[in-house]
Design an enzyme around this catalytic site. Sequence first.
Site, PDB file in Angstrom:
ATOM      1  CG  ASP A 114      -2.158  -0.889   0.990  1.00 34.09           C
ATOM      2  OD1 ASP A 114      -2.692  -0.880  -0.136  1.00 34.09           O
ATOM      3  OD2 ASP A 114      -2.566  -1.579   1.935  1.00 34.09           O
ATOM      4  CG  ASP A 172      -7.575  -3.506  -3.352  1.00 29.08           C
ATOM      5  OD1 ASP A 172      -7.979  -4.497  -3.977  1.00 29.08           O
ATOM      6  OD2 ASP A 172      -8.095  -3.134  -2.293  1.00 29.08           O
TER       7      ASP A 172
HETATM    8  N1  GLY Z   1      -7.338  -1.354  -0.406  1.00 28.99           N
HETATM    9  C1  GLY Z   1      -8.242  -1.800   0.558  1.00 28.99           C
HETATM   10  C2  GLY Z   1      -9.627  -1.405   0.297  1.00 28.99           C
HETATM   11  O1  GLY Z   1      -9.949  -0.875  -0.750  1.00 28.99           O
HETATM   12  O2  GLY Z   1     -10.449  -1.615   1.166  1.00 28.99           O
END
Ligand code: GLY
Length: 392
Positions: A114, A172
């Site tokens: 992330d 994601d």
């Molecule tokens: N990247 C985690 C979410 O979108 O909840």
Amino acid sequence: MIRFSPIVISLLVLFNGCTDRQQPLSELIDEQLSFAVEQYKGMHAIVPADRLPRSTHMETGELVTSDSRWWCSGFFPGSLWYLYEYTGDEMLKEMAMARTALVEEEQYNTGTHDLGFMLNNAFGNGVRIAGIEAYKPVMINGAYSLMTRYNETVGCIKSWDHGNWTFPVIIDNMMNLEYLMWAFRETGDTAFYDACVSHSDNTMENHFRDDYSSYHLVDYDTITGEVLGRQTVQGYADESAWARGQSWGFYGYVTMFRESGDNKYLDQAVNIADFLLSHPNMPEDGVPYWDFNAPEIPDAPRDASAGAILASGLIELSGFVADEDAETYLAFAEKIVRTLSSPKYRAEAGSNNYFILEHSVGHLPKNSEVDVPLTYADYYFIEALLRLNALN
Ligand code: GLY
């Protein structure tokens, strides 16, 4: 009986017509961004100086904050940078710098994918908007930390270290590639570029179904590079289309087209957009239910974050396609932005713990962050407003 003269009747009809008319877009954009500025100054005042806002508690409505390790830590500083970009207000710049500094230690974090959300939104916007050169070494360190998660055999960046998977990659993860493409341009290190292309190509191949909906998670074998399994974690079912995941994937391919100029990514983005915009479960007002296959539809919770991400991506996509398609994508994005700007989603001044939007869904299967404000819904709403502003 009261009798109105023809002039009074005409005025009444005219007035009624006015109230039905849509607010001009440029006026709406200014109003919403001005609101965002006031709301986020208020949020800066209530969030402790060493913390970052996250959400509000589902039961008590109290403010929930985080430290820098939470995957969303970069969104608040990123939004403050955007609002500084819009206003040129030095106070917002100071706030943005103060909150950006809180995320600095994440440059050494090799335990998550992330880092795009955490570092690029905070430091990256600081570089782009305010030209802060001192942020660049942090950005470059962080990009190399993220690259430690790239596996040559799989050809992807590993998303998570937790769980029982071998090499989990979630959709994601497409959102981190903009960061690595920046690092490629900044350093000239082609490893960044190659990783982004490989990750995008493999995701296109393995995450997407024939209708251009996407799985949430694909697990890979690190010896053979083969797919071990496909499933959801945050969506309704393994075969469903989790709304935010669809938005992440869509936005990621728009970005990869912008960064690489390769038409296959544009085609992918267009195909995903067409799947979403024509989906029978896409609500009339453009803000998706939390999962396109949620069984409770039409009573399922909406996810404002999925709508905001989609709107922002559609606005960018409209700049890459022929006029007729551009109109379609822009009109849909405008519809989403108007919906999110309405009292149905947008908070009252000073309420909502100073978040801008209400009604997002974080992780419904875990009953976590359901129907609450979220920093990333606000971030992409602000981004969409700025992108619309640039076109008007
Ligand atoms: N990247 C985690 C979410 O979108 O909840």
